[in-house]
Design an enzyme around this catalytic site. Structure first.
Site, PDB file in Angstrom:
ATOM      1  N   ARG A  37      11.458 -19.010  -5.417  1.00 11.12           N
ATOM      2  CA  ARG A  37      12.452 -19.351  -4.393  1.00 11.12           C
ATOM      3  C   ARG A  37      12.173 -20.709  -3.749  1.00 11.12           C
ATOM      4  O   ARG A  37      12.438 -20.914  -2.572  1.00 11.12           O
ATOM      5  CB  ARG A  37      12.526 -18.262  -3.316  1.00 11.12           C
TER       6      ARG A  37
ATOM      7  N   SER B 175      19.743 -11.288   0.136  1.00 11.79           N
ATOM      8  CA  SER B 175      18.375 -11.109   0.640  1.00 11.79           C
ATOM      9  C   SER B 175      18.098 -12.141   1.736  1.00 11.79           C
ATOM     10  O   SER B 175      18.175 -13.340   1.495  1.00 11.79           O
ATOM     11  CB  SER B 175      17.366 -11.277  -0.501  1.00 11.79           C
TER      12      SER B 175
ATOM     13  N   GLU C 290      15.065 -16.598   4.010  1.00 14.13           N
ATOM     14  CA  GLU C 290      15.501 -17.273   2.797  1.00 14.13           C
ATOM     15  C   GLU C 290      16.641 -18.250   3.058  1.00 14.13           C
ATOM     16  O   GLU C 290      16.645 -19.351   2.515  1.00 14.13           O
ATOM     17  CB  GLU C 290      15.914 -16.225   1.749  1.00 14.13           C
TER      18      GLU C 290
END
Length: 352
Positions: free
Chosen positions: A167, A251, A348
């Site tokens: 990520r 998410s 995120e």
């Protein structure tokens, strides 16, 4: 001749959390080369570090009502170069990632199918190094075409130059400098050696149900079948980003990476804690969703904001929540997970 771009004032910049901000000026790029040939666009817009680049709005939480300038690439051309056993496939930044996944899978190409049903655009995919069900974009990435906003020049980076990790990427470590124009991936005409791999939780049951309903043996499933199986799994546990409500950004937290020593301590106190091995033998990846659920947050509502009752990793807007409320909820979850497990969660989405 068409300029390749469209400039408007007072434009709501939407996102899948359904918390908008209004851009005083909004630039839409419809044709990459024609737009970049315009000196004003390059100098007044792209060279300005305050110009916010937005894609599909699936990874931005606005905690402000207004932004000065925003730019979005809507150009969505795509194509491929056949190289025998493999195919180099490209897409412009404005194409929807899910659309690209399904296009390639329907063409019988293997590599992107596990990214089905992920919202957002192709241009955002390498920035986040998007991933799901055992694969990441970095597994198939060949190169990325970019615009250097500082030097006002085009360039093309290899996958290695992008420095993709879990990520993360070089793009995130050098914010406001790079504009992704096109993404190239290398896909395969034949399935990988471990095909079909349903090791990831949730896939095997759905694959068996799909195989039965479609009267198709698991051994004969192809890339488009895998995309459909992944889609069914995601829709069962995540809000549909195509629907207006509940709004979500998918998410909301990264799965944290901790030392193996700390992971062993957690295992001693919570024997069922999921642990995922990494290439680094001294580190272990945890499930942020599991930690949040064990701390008691799954399904909890705070007015119009809340935690999704099907997946603790997802924050939702039931209609009327603003960015500040959602950010406060995220911060409360982070503090509680730290209190219970001494593990720090990291958000995120980009917070604007």
């Amino acid at each position: 001749m068409n300029s390749g771009f469209n400039l408007r004032n007072d434009v709501p910049v939407g996102n899948t959390m359904r918390v908008n901000a209004c851009a005083d000026q909004f630039l839409q790029i419809d044709h990459i080369e024609r737009a970049l040939a315009n000196p004003r666009l390059r100098e007044e817009w792209l060279a300005d570090p305050q110009t916010l680049v937005v894609g599909g709005g699936s990874n931005i939480l606005f905690v402000t009502d207004r932004i000065d300038k925003a730019v979005a690439i809507k150009a969505a051309d795509h194509g491929f170069v056949d190289e025998g056993e493999t195919v180099l496939v490209f897409a412009e930044a404005g194409l929807g990632l899910d659309d690209w996944v399904r296009l390639t899978a329907e063409q019988g190409l293997y590599g992107l199918e596990r990214l089905a049903e992920i919202p957002g655009t192709v241009g955002a995919a390498p920035i986040q190094n998007v991933g799901a069900y055992g694969m990441q974009l970095s597994d198939v990435l060949d190169s990325v075409e970019l615009w250097d906003r500082q030097k006002q020049a085009p360039l093309r980076w290899s996958a290695e130059q992008c420095q993709l990790s879990y990520r993360n990427s070089r793009f995130k470590s050098e914010p406001n400098r790079w504009l992704v124009l096109r993404v190239w991936v290398r896909l395969h005409k034949r399935p990988p050696a471990d095909w079909p791999n349903f090791a990831y939780p949730g896939l095997v049951d759905e694959a068996e149900a799909y195989s039965k309903s479609e009267k198709k043996p698991i051994s004969s499933l192809v890339a488009s079948d895998m995309a459909e199986i992944v889609t069914r799994v995601r829709r069962k546990k995540l809000p549909d980003w195509r629907q207006w409500l509940p709004g979500s950004l998918g998410s909301f937290f990264h799965n944290p990476i901790v030392s193996k020593q700390h992971a062993n301590k957690l295992k001693a106190n919570w024997p069922d804690v999921p642990l995922y091995a990494l290439d680094d033998p001294d580190s272990v990846k945890l499930s942020a969703g599991w930690l949040i659920e064990q701390a008691g947050w799954r399904g909890r509502l705070f007015g119009a904001a809340g935690v999704y009752d099907r997946h603790a990793l997802v924050l939702i807007n039931r209609g009327g929540a603003d960015g500040k409320q959602l950010l406060q909820l995220a911060e409360a979850i982070e503090a509680d997970v730290w209190k219970h497990f001494a593990v720090r969660l990291k958000t995120e989405p980009m917070i604007v």
